[in-house]
Scaffold this motif. Structure first.
Motif, PDB file in Angstrom:
ATOM      1  N   ASN A   8     -15.649   1.613  11.620  1.00  0.00           N
ATOM      2  CA  ASN A   8     -15.948   0.886  10.389  1.00  0.00           C
ATOM      3  C   ASN A   8     -16.087   1.921   9.269  1.00  0.00           C
ATOM      4  O   ASN A   8     -17.206   2.270   8.878  1.00  0.00           O
ATOM      5  N   PRO A   9     -14.954   2.411   8.741  1.00  0.00           N
ATOM      6  CA  PRO A   9     -15.009   3.563   7.845  1.00  0.00           C
ATOM      7  C   PRO A   9     -15.587   3.316   6.460  1.00  0.00           C
ATOM      8  O   PRO A   9     -15.989   4.266   5.799  1.00  0.00           O
ATOM      9  N   GLY A  10     -15.644   2.081   6.016  1.00  0.00           N
ATOM     10  CA  GLY A  10     -16.120   1.844   4.659  1.00  0.00           C
ATOM     11  C   GLY A  10     -15.226   2.563   3.662  1.00  0.00           C
ATOM     12  O   GLY A  10     -14.202   3.150   4.023  1.00  0.00           O
ATOM     13  N   GLU A  11     -15.587   2.551   2.420  1.00  0.00           N
ATOM     14  CA  GLU A  11     -14.740   3.160   1.394  1.00  0.00           C
ATOM     15  C   GLU A  11     -14.709   4.683   1.472  1.00  0.00           C
ATOM     16  O   GLU A  11     -13.689   5.293   1.227  1.00  0.00           O
ATOM     17  N   ASN A  12     -15.820   5.319   1.831  1.00  0.00           N
ATOM     18  CA  ASN A  12     -15.858   6.777   1.815  1.00  0.00           C
ATOM     19  C   ASN A  12     -14.990   7.418   2.896  1.00  0.00           C
ATOM     20  O   ASN A  12     -14.462   8.502   2.689  1.00  0.00           O
ATOM     21  N   PHE A  13     -14.850   6.783   4.039  1.00  0.00           N
ATOM     22  CA  PHE A  13     -14.086   7.388   5.130  1.00  0.00           C
ATOM     23  C   PHE A  13     -12.775   6.673   5.424  1.00  0.00           C
ATOM     24  O   PHE A  13     -12.037   7.071   6.307  1.00  0.00           O
ATOM     25  N   LYS A  14     -12.486   5.635   4.668  1.00  0.00           N
ATOM     26  CA  LYS A  14     -11.228   4.877   4.847  1.00  0.00           C
ATOM     27  C   LYS A  14     -10.016   5.791   4.685  1.00  0.00           C
ATOM     28  O   LYS A  14      -9.083   5.743   5.482  1.00  0.00           O
ATOM     29  N   ILE A  15     -10.022   6.616   3.651  1.00  0.00           N
ATOM     30  CA  ILE A  15      -8.860   7.463   3.392  1.00  0.00           C
ATOM     31  C   ILE A  15      -8.631   8.462   4.525  1.00  0.00           C
ATOM     32  O   ILE A  15      -7.503   8.815   4.831  1.00  0.00           O
TER      33      ILE A  15
END
Length: 158
Positions: free
Chosen positions: A79-86
């Motif tokens: 569940n990477p969320g915005e900070n780890f999505k990239i």
């Protein structure tokens, strides 16, 4: 070696500089060997993370900060969320697709108009959460993400 100076992630920063050269080449030479530039740039972006491990071996403070950072990154994989999505949905995934499955998740197209307009190049991600997104902007965002991550690791290397 540990010293009194604040440790820096020199190897990772050097790797990121190489990736930035690839990004510049992608943007400045759209009619050149685009696919080779893309593949090299995506691979270099992922290699920044591996270079952090090399940097961590030079100073115990950097080692602790890098390990804590990596545990945090891994904790956001499902569940990477915005900070780890990239990282999980582009940097890591596209490198794996490219190197393990020979899948390139970006495309380039060109529309040629009569002068003075000339050629208009379009770069898009093909699938995944970044589908339709400008791939040249995405690699720049990935490089910016790495700058932020490296700075965080260096700040925490106390």
């Amino acid at each position: 070696m540990q010293g009194t100076a604040k440790p820096t992630a020199e190897v990772a920063r050097n790797m990121l500089e190489l990736a930035n050269r690839g990004i510049a080449a992608l943007q400045n030479s759209p009619s050149g060997p685009w696919i080779a530039l893309w593949a090299g740039t995506v691979t270099l972006l992922r290699t920044v993370g591996h270079a952090l491990v090399v940097d961590a071996k030079r100073d115990p403070r950097l080692s602790v900060a890098q390990q804590e950072w990596w545990i945090k990154v891994q904790g956001h994989k499902s569940n990477p969320g915005e900070n780890f999505k990239i990282f999980w949905h582009f940097i890591d995934k596209d490198k794996n697709n490219l190197l393990h499955d020979a899948i390139i998740n970006a495309s380039q197209s060109v529309t040629i108009y009569p002068e003075p307009r000339g050629a208009i190049y379009d770069f898009k991600m093909i699938s995944g959460p970044y589908s339709g997104y400008d791939s040249t902007k995405l690699v720049k965002q990935a490089a910016t993400w790495w700058v932020e991550q490296i700075a965080e690791i260096e700040r925490n290397a106390v």
